[in-house]
Design a protein around this motif. Structure first.
Motif, PDB file in Angstrom:
ATOM      1  N   ASN A 234     -30.149 -11.184  19.417  1.00  0.00           N
ATOM      2  CA  ASN A 234     -29.194 -11.622  18.404  1.00  0.00           C
ATOM      3  C   ASN A 234     -28.785 -10.388  17.625  1.00  0.00           C
ATOM      4  OD1 ASN A 234     -29.277 -14.503  18.822  1.00  0.00           O
ATOM      5  ND2 ASN A 234     -31.367 -14.406  18.036  1.00  0.00           N
ATOM      6  N   THR A 235     -27.514 -10.058  17.680  1.00  0.00           N
ATOM      7  CA  THR A 235     -27.036  -8.824  17.080  1.00  0.00           C
ATOM      8  C   THR A 235     -27.330  -8.769  15.585  1.00  0.00           C
ATOM      9  OG1 THR A 235     -25.156  -7.312  16.953  1.00  0.00           O
ATOM     10  CG2 THR A 235     -24.682  -9.632  16.615  1.00  0.00           C
ATOM     11  N   LEU A 236     -27.543  -7.573  15.082  1.00  0.00           N
ATOM     12  CA  LEU A 236     -27.893  -7.355  13.678  1.00  0.00           C
ATOM     13  C   LEU A 236     -26.676  -7.012  12.833  1.00  0.00           C
ATOM     14  CD1 LEU A 236     -31.090  -5.188  14.260  1.00  0.00           C
ATOM     15  CD2 LEU A 236     -30.930  -7.683  14.017  1.00  0.00           C
ATOM     16  N   THR A 237     -25.584  -6.695  13.485  1.00  0.00           N
ATOM     17  CA  THR A 237     -24.355  -6.334  12.780  1.00  0.00           C
ATOM     18  C   THR A 237     -23.215  -7.165  13.383  1.00  0.00           C
ATOM     19  OG1 THR A 237     -23.948  -4.500  14.312  1.00  0.00           O
ATOM     20  CG2 THR A 237     -25.190  -3.985  12.300  1.00  0.00           C
ATOM     21  N   ILE A 238     -22.016  -6.713  13.237  1.00  0.00           N
ATOM     22  CA  ILE A 238     -20.872  -7.427  13.807  1.00  0.00           C
ATOM     23  C   ILE A 238     -20.977  -7.338  15.328  1.00  0.00           C
ATOM     24  CG2 ILE A 238     -18.350  -7.509  13.988  1.00  0.00           C
ATOM     25  CD1 ILE A 238     -18.323  -6.011  11.236  1.00  0.00           C
ATOM     26  N   PRO A 239     -20.962  -8.485  16.009  1.00  0.00           N
ATOM     27  CA  PRO A 239     -21.073  -8.451  17.477  1.00  0.00           C
ATOM     28  C   PRO A 239     -19.904  -7.694  18.117  1.00  0.00           C
ATOM     29  CG  PRO A 239     -21.433 -10.665  16.646  1.00  0.00           C
ATOM     30  CD  PRO A 239     -20.930  -9.835  15.491  1.00  0.00           C
TER      31      PRO A 239
ATOM     32  N   SER B 239     -14.911  -7.592  15.799  1.00  0.00           N
ATOM     33  CA  SER B 239     -14.540  -6.893  14.567  1.00  0.00           C
ATOM     34  C   SER B 239     -13.299  -7.494  13.920  1.00  0.00           C
ATOM     35  CB  SER B 239     -14.303  -5.404  14.840  1.00  0.00           C
ATOM     36  OG  SER B 239     -15.491  -4.786  15.252  1.00  0.00           O
ATOM     37  N   GLU B 240     -12.304  -7.783  14.728  1.00  0.00           N
ATOM     38  CA  GLU B 240     -11.070  -8.346  14.177  1.00  0.00           C
ATOM     39  C   GLU B 240     -11.337  -9.710  13.544  1.00  0.00           C
ATOM     40  OE1 GLU B 240      -7.458  -8.146  12.714  1.00  0.00           O
ATOM     41  OE2 GLU B 240      -8.323  -6.528  13.911  1.00  0.00           O
ATOM     42  N   GLN B 241     -12.133 -10.533  14.201  1.00  0.00           N
ATOM     43  CA  GLN B 241     -12.497 -11.839  13.653  1.00  0.00           C
ATOM     44  C   GLN B 241     -13.239 -11.669  12.325  1.00  0.00           C
ATOM     45  OE1 GLN B 241     -14.822 -14.357  16.264  1.00  0.00           O
ATOM     46  NE2 GLN B 241     -15.581 -15.560  14.539  1.00  0.00           N
ATOM     47  N   PHE B 242     -14.166 -10.714  12.283  1.00  0.00           N
ATOM     48  CA  PHE B 242     -14.898 -10.444  11.044  1.00  0.00           C
ATOM     49  C   PHE B 242     -13.923 -10.039   9.940  1.00  0.00           C
ATOM     50  CE2 PHE B 242     -16.791  -7.449   8.088  1.00  0.00           C
ATOM     51  CZ  PHE B 242     -17.893  -8.164   7.624  1.00  0.00           C
TER      52      PHE B 242
END
Length: 180
Positions: A156-161, A165-168
């Motif tokens: 499970n990623t710890l930052t933005i998967p 990035s655009e979705q974030f």
């Protein structure tokens, strides 16, 4: 010393964020995975954690009054995995971090003007703090990387998967990025 509080607060925040990141990575690794090195030339997560904790204990115990390399530190022993279980490893890890954070939180503005020693070399306190931060973050990166490999497809990623990035950015700022 008007910048003391923001400097120290930011430093503590970065240390705490890195501790949390390492712990979120460690949670994703099995007990056996913690003790498994990627190859004969690398350290397991458990060994890296032991080294980080040992370093923090040595550097931050009596930070202002004794050399950061304590006479009773067994640095070479930090690279031997001799913990009986995860709980013992985590307790030692926590001891290192508590030593660091308690010491940082006890510093005063005047302390930034002081000189401390690490292995006999003089460091102004801000440099010693940054040296410790750099060293610790380096090893947190190692822990995360090895944990990522150990977890495989269950990671499970710890930052933005990756690829999100655009979705974030859209969720964070709506249309466009800040300043646009």
């Amino acid at each position: 010393m008007e910048h003391f509080s923001p400097f120290l607060s930011a430093t503590i925040d970065v240390f705490e964020a890195n501790k949390k990141m390492a712990e979120r990575a460690i949670e994703q690794v099995s007990n056996d995975g913690l003790r498994t090195a990627l190859d004969e030339h690398t350290n397991s997560i458990a060994v890296i954690m032991k080294h980080v904790a040992g370093n923090l204990i040595s550097r931050w115990t009596d930070f202002l009054t004794t050399d950061g390399e304590k006479p009773d530190r067994n640095r070479d022993g930090e690279f031997e995995d001799n913990f009986t279980d995860r709980a013992e490893l985590l307790a030692y890890w926590e001891r290192g971090w508590s030593t660091l954070l308690d010491s940082l939180k006890s510093l005063t503005p005047d302390d930034l003007e002081k000189t401390v020693y690490i292995r006999g070399d003089a460091h102004m306190v801000p440099l010693a703090i940054q040296r410790s931060l750099g060293h610790t973050c380096y090893h947190v990166g190692q822990i995360v990387q090895v944990a990522r490999i150990q977890a495989g497809d269950d990671w499970n990623t710890l930052t933005i998967p990756r690829g999100q990035s655009e979705q974030f950015n859209q969720e964070r700022w709506g249309k466009g990025k800040p300043g646009k």
